[in-house]
Design a protein around this motif. Structure first.
Motif, PDB file in Angstrom:
ATOM      1  N   GLN A 111      41.526  38.980  46.285  1.00  0.00           N
ATOM      2  CA  GLN A 111      42.754  39.538  45.740  1.00  0.00           C
ATOM      3  C   GLN A 111      43.236  38.783  44.500  1.00  0.00           C
ATOM      4  O   GLN A 111      43.717  39.385  43.555  1.00  0.00           O
ATOM      5  CB  GLN A 111      43.839  39.514  46.824  1.00  0.00           C
ATOM      6  N   GLU A 114      41.603  39.917  41.137  1.00  0.00           N
ATOM      7  CA  GLU A 114      41.603  41.368  40.955  1.00  0.00           C
ATOM      8  C   GLU A 114      41.570  41.798  39.486  1.00  0.00           C
ATOM      9  O   GLU A 114      40.736  42.599  39.085  1.00  0.00           O
ATOM     10  CB  GLU A 114      42.817  41.974  41.638  1.00  0.00           C
ATOM     11  N   TYR A 131      39.658  44.707  49.130  1.00  0.00           N
ATOM     12  CA  TYR A 131      39.929  43.271  49.172  1.00  0.00           C
ATOM     13  C   TYR A 131      39.138  42.619  50.292  1.00  0.00           C
ATOM     14  O   TYR A 131      39.132  43.098  51.423  1.00  0.00           O
ATOM     15  CB  TYR A 131      41.409  43.004  49.384  1.00  0.00           C
TER      16      TYR A 131
END
Length: 158
Positions: A111, A114, A131
């Motif tokens: 995450q 990202e 994720y």
């Protein structure tokens, strides 16, 4: 009539993580609606992945971990299992889309990375991402199943 069989390939170099992903996704496929007979298989190297993509005509999608590593013996002293990059996820995605452009490609990312990963990979026709930390196998399965069913629809039959 034979039941439909579709496979989704999961690529992750960590055996325990790979086994957990494949087991969780297959459990979701068994318990949820699965008209296309979706099952999940896993490999730990880009080389295995590319050979499976070449050989398996029932492969419908690929889940690629955004960091692919392989064990190497030439590392720092005292390091039991040094790692070296075998092929970046970007290179693997490019090879997959050149060889089998019809395959859906999804990336499993951390995450916190990202923005960097998504910007680099979505230019390479990646269909989506998940994720790594979430591990919502039922949700992942539903998304993958819906995408494959959408692609399997014919304009004349429906």
């Amino acid at each position: 009539m034979a039941k439909a069989a579709s496979r989704i390939l999961v690529i992750n170099d960590e055996h325990l993580v790979l086994r957990e992903f494949v087991k969780g996704l297959n459990a979701a496929a068994r318990t949820l609606d699965n008209p296309l007979g979706i099952s999940f298989v896993g490999v730990t190297t880009a080389k295995e992945a590319l050979s499976m993509i070449e050989a398996d005509g029932n492969l419908q999608a690929v889940l690629v971990d955004d960091t692919l590593y392989t064990l190497s013996n030439n590392g720092k002293k005292g390091e039991k299992h040094p790692r070296r990059l075998q092929m970046s996820a970007l290179e693997l995605v490019q090879r997959i889309t050149r060889f089998r452009p019809e395959l859906d490609v999804y990336i499993v990312i951390a995450q916190e990375k990202e923005d960097d990963v998504v910007d680099a990979l979505f230019a390479e026709s990646v269909d989506g991402y998940f994720y790594r930390e979430e591990r919502d196998y039922r949700g992942m399965y539903r998304i993958l199943n819906a995408q494959i069913q959408e692609r399997a629809r014919t304009p004349f039959y429906d």
